[in-house]
Motif scaffolding. Structure first.
Motif, PDB file in Angstrom:
ATOM      1  N   SER A  88       0.825  -1.207   0.000  1.00 29.44           N
ATOM      2  CA  SER A  88       0.000   0.000   0.000  1.00 29.44           C
ATOM      3  C   SER A  88       0.862   1.261   0.000  1.00 29.44           C
ATOM      4  O   SER A  88       0.504   2.252  -0.638  1.00 29.44           O
ATOM      5  N   PHE A  89       2.014   1.234   0.692  1.00 27.45           N
ATOM      6  CA  PHE A  89       2.948   2.356   0.609  1.00 27.45           C
ATOM      7  C   PHE A  89       3.371   2.591  -0.838  1.00 27.45           C
ATOM      8  O   PHE A  89       3.384   3.723  -1.312  1.00 27.45           O
ATOM      9  N   GLY A  90       3.724   1.528  -1.548  1.00 31.43           N
ATOM     10  CA  GLY A  90       4.170   1.659  -2.930  1.00 31.43           C
ATOM     11  C   GLY A  90       3.079   2.142  -3.860  1.00 31.43           C
ATOM     12  O   GLY A  90       3.306   3.013  -4.705  1.00 31.43           O
ATOM     13  N   VAL A  91       1.885   1.594  -3.722  1.00 39.86           N
ATOM     14  CA  VAL A  91       0.785   1.964  -4.623  1.00 39.86           C
ATOM     15  C   VAL A  91       0.341   3.402  -4.378  1.00 39.86           C
ATOM     16  O   VAL A  91       0.185   4.179  -5.336  1.00 39.86           O
ATOM     17  N   ILE A  92       0.154   3.790  -3.136  1.00 43.77           N
ATOM     18  CA  ILE A  92      -0.254   5.159  -2.837  1.00 43.77           C
ATOM     19  C   ILE A  92       0.839   6.139  -3.249  1.00 43.77           C
ATOM     20  O   ILE A  92       0.562   7.192  -3.837  1.00 43.77           O
ATOM     21  N   SER A  93       2.087   5.803  -2.999  1.00 38.56           N
ATOM     22  CA  SER A  93       3.190   6.667  -3.404  1.00 38.56           C
ATOM     23  C   SER A  93       3.241   6.820  -4.919  1.00 38.56           C
ATOM     24  O   SER A  93       3.477   7.916  -5.433  1.00 38.56           O
ATOM     25  N   GLY A  94       3.012   5.748  -5.639  1.00 39.95           N
ATOM     26  CA  GLY A  94       3.004   5.822  -7.095  1.00 39.95           C
ATOM     27  C   GLY A  94       1.891   6.705  -7.616  1.00 39.95           C
ATOM     28  O   GLY A  94       2.107   7.531  -8.515  1.00 39.95           O
ATOM     29  N   PHE A  95       0.689   6.551  -7.060  1.00 35.97           N
ATOM     30  CA  PHE A  95      -0.428   7.392  -7.492  1.00 35.97           C
ATOM     31  C   PHE A  95      -0.201   8.863  -7.157  1.00 35.97           C
ATOM     32  O   PHE A  95      -0.510   9.749  -7.950  1.00 35.97           O
ATOM     33  N   VAL A  96       0.358   9.131  -5.976  1.00 42.73           N
ATOM     34  CA  VAL A  96       0.595  10.510  -5.571  1.00 42.73           C
ATOM     35  C   VAL A  96       1.651  11.154  -6.464  1.00 42.73           C
ATOM     36  O   VAL A  96       1.533  12.326  -6.829  1.00 42.73           O
TER      37      VAL A  96
ATOM     38  N   PRO B 208      -0.357  14.170  -8.937  1.00 44.95           N
ATOM     39  CA  PRO B 208      -0.340  15.021  -7.733  1.00 44.95           C
ATOM     40  C   PRO B 208      -1.515  15.988  -7.674  1.00 44.95           C
ATOM     41  O   PRO B 208      -1.934  16.378  -6.587  1.00 44.95           O
ATOM     42  N   HIS B 209      -2.068  16.356  -8.820  1.00 43.52           N
ATOM     43  CA  HIS B 209      -3.181  17.308  -8.814  1.00 43.52           C
ATOM     44  C   HIS B 209      -4.473  16.689  -8.281  1.00 43.52           C
ATOM     45  O   HIS B 209      -5.389  17.408  -7.907  1.00 43.52           O
ATOM     46  N   LEU B 210      -4.564  15.373  -8.239  1.00 39.33           N
ATOM     47  CA  LEU B 210      -5.758  14.724  -7.690  1.00 39.33           C
ATOM     48  C   LEU B 210      -5.761  14.720  -6.165  1.00 39.33           C
ATOM     49  O   LEU B 210      -6.809  14.752  -5.534  1.00 39.33           O
ATOM     50  N   PHE B 211      -4.567  14.669  -5.578  1.00 37.15           N
ATOM     51  CA  PHE B 211      -4.464  14.546  -4.125  1.00 37.15           C
ATOM     52  C   PHE B 211      -4.148  15.872  -3.437  1.00 37.15           C
ATOM     53  O   PHE B 211      -4.723  16.204  -2.422  1.00 37.15           O
TER      54      PHE B 211
ATOM     55  N   ILE C  41       1.044  19.490   5.259  1.00 34.19           N
ATOM     56  CA  ILE C  41      -0.299  18.949   5.107  1.00 34.19           C
ATOM     57  C   ILE C  41      -0.296  17.824   4.068  1.00 34.19           C
ATOM     58  O   ILE C  41      -1.007  16.833   4.218  1.00 34.19           O
ATOM     59  N   ASN C  42       0.529  17.967   3.009  1.00 36.12           N
ATOM     60  CA  ASN C  42       0.668  16.893   2.026  1.00 36.12           C
ATOM     61  C   ASN C  42       1.125  15.602   2.698  1.00 36.12           C
ATOM     62  O   ASN C  42       0.586  14.531   2.428  1.00 36.12           O
ATOM     63  N   SER C  43       2.115  15.713   3.567  1.00 32.96           N
ATOM     64  CA  SER C  43       2.628  14.543   4.267  1.00 32.96           C
ATOM     65  C   SER C  43       1.573  13.943   5.193  1.00 32.96           C
ATOM     66  O   SER C  43       1.449  12.717   5.279  1.00 32.96           O
ATOM     67  N   ALA C  44       0.822  14.789   5.852  1.00 34.94           N
ATOM     68  CA  ALA C  44      -0.224  14.297   6.752  1.00 34.94           C
ATOM     69  C   ALA C  44      -1.314  13.565   5.970  1.00 34.94           C
ATOM     70  O   ALA C  44      -1.817  12.530   6.417  1.00 34.94           O
ATOM     71  N   ILE C  45      -1.662  14.070   4.799  1.00 31.57           N
ATOM     72  CA  ILE C  45      -2.670  13.404   3.972  1.00 31.57           C
ATOM     73  C   ILE C  45      -2.159  12.053   3.503  1.00 31.57           C
ATOM     74  O   ILE C  45      -2.880  11.057   3.496  1.00 31.57           O
ATOM     75  N   PHE C  46      -0.886  11.994   3.102  1.00 26.19           N
ATOM     76  CA  PHE C  46      -0.294  10.733   2.650  1.00 26.19           C
ATOM     77  C   PHE C  46      -0.313   9.692   3.759  1.00 26.19           C
ATOM     78  O   PHE C  46      -0.742   8.554   3.554  1.00 26.19           O
ATOM     79  N   VAL C  47       0.116  10.075   4.942  1.00 23.17           N
ATOM     80  CA  VAL C  47       0.120   9.157   6.080  1.00 23.17           C
ATOM     81  C   VAL C  47      -1.314   8.780   6.462  1.00 23.17           C
ATOM     82  O   VAL C  47      -1.597   7.632   6.828  1.00 23.17           O
ATOM     83  N   GLY C  48      -2.240   9.722   6.356  1.00 28.89           N
ATOM     84  CA  GLY C  48      -3.638   9.437   6.637  1.00 28.89           C
ATOM     85  C   GLY C  48      -4.229   8.417   5.680  1.00 28.89           C
ATOM     86  O   GLY C  48      -4.997   7.543   6.081  1.00 28.89           O
ATOM     87  N   LEU C  49      -3.878   8.517   4.390  1.00 28.72           N
ATOM     88  CA  LEU C  49      -4.341   7.531   3.412  1.00 28.72           C
ATOM     89  C   LEU C  49      -3.820   6.141   3.740  1.00 28.72           C
ATOM     90  O   LEU C  49      -4.560   5.155   3.676  1.00 28.72           O
ATOM     91  N   ILE C  50      -2.560   6.059   4.094  1.00 31.20           N
ATOM     92  CA  ILE C  50      -1.971   4.767   4.458  1.00 31.20           C
ATOM     93  C   ILE C  50      -2.655   4.230   5.713  1.00 31.20           C
ATOM     94  O   ILE C  50      -2.999   3.048   5.793  1.00 31.20           O
ATOM     95  N   GLY C  51      -2.866   5.095   6.696  1.00 27.89           N
ATOM     96  CA  GLY C  51      -3.535   4.667   7.922  1.00 27.89           C
ATOM     97  C   GLY C  51      -4.958   4.201   7.677  1.00 27.89           C
ATOM     98  O   GLY C  51      -5.403   3.210   8.259  1.00 27.89           O
ATOM     99  N   PHE C  52      -5.685   4.891   6.793  1.00 26.13           N
ATOM    100  CA  PHE C  52      -7.049   4.498   6.464  1.00 26.13           C
ATOM    101  C   PHE C  52      -7.074   3.127   5.798  1.00 26.13           C
ATOM    102  O   PHE C  52      -7.887   2.262   6.155  1.00 26.13           O
ATOM    103  N   ILE C  53      -6.182   2.911   4.847  1.00 22.95           N
ATOM    104  CA  ILE C  53      -6.124   1.617   4.160  1.00 22.95           C
ATOM    105  C   ILE C  53      -5.756   0.512   5.140  1.00 22.95           C
ATOM    106  O   ILE C  53      -6.355  -0.570   5.130  1.00 22.95           O
TER     107      ILE C  53
END
Length: 82
Positions: free
Chosen positions: A13-21, A25-28, A36-48
């Motif tokens: 999930s780290f790899g897939v979310i990182s690849g999409f981001v 980047p304009h989607l996220f 805040i970008n970093s917090a959103i990234f970590v939040g997505l990983i935590g949610f998954i």
């Protein structure tokens, strides 16, 4: 040798979310600070990860080679999306 899916799915999930981001980047992240970008990234990983824990997918046991393949898929996906 068998392995629980917790670590392979987390790394995948780290790899897939990182690849999409990195690829879209304009989607996220749209004009917001880096913190805040970093917090959103970590939040997505935590949610998954929480979703996988609640559905008990992480408790399944798979062969070690399949777990390694899942990790390799996440790394490859991240590498190819750059």
């Amino acid at each position: 040798m068998y392995w629980k899916l917790r670590i392979p799915l987390l790394l995948c999930s780290f790899g897939v979310i990182s690849g999409f981001v990195q690829r879209f980047p304009h989607l996220f992240f749209v004009n917001i600070p880096y913190l805040i970008n970093s917090a959103i990234f970590v939040g997505l990983i935590g949610f998954i990860f929480t979703l996988l824990e609640k559905t008990r997918v992480n408790e399944k046991e798979v062969h070690f080679s399949l777990g390694a393949a899942i990790i390799l898929f996440g790394i490859t996906f991240d590498y190819l999306m750059v």
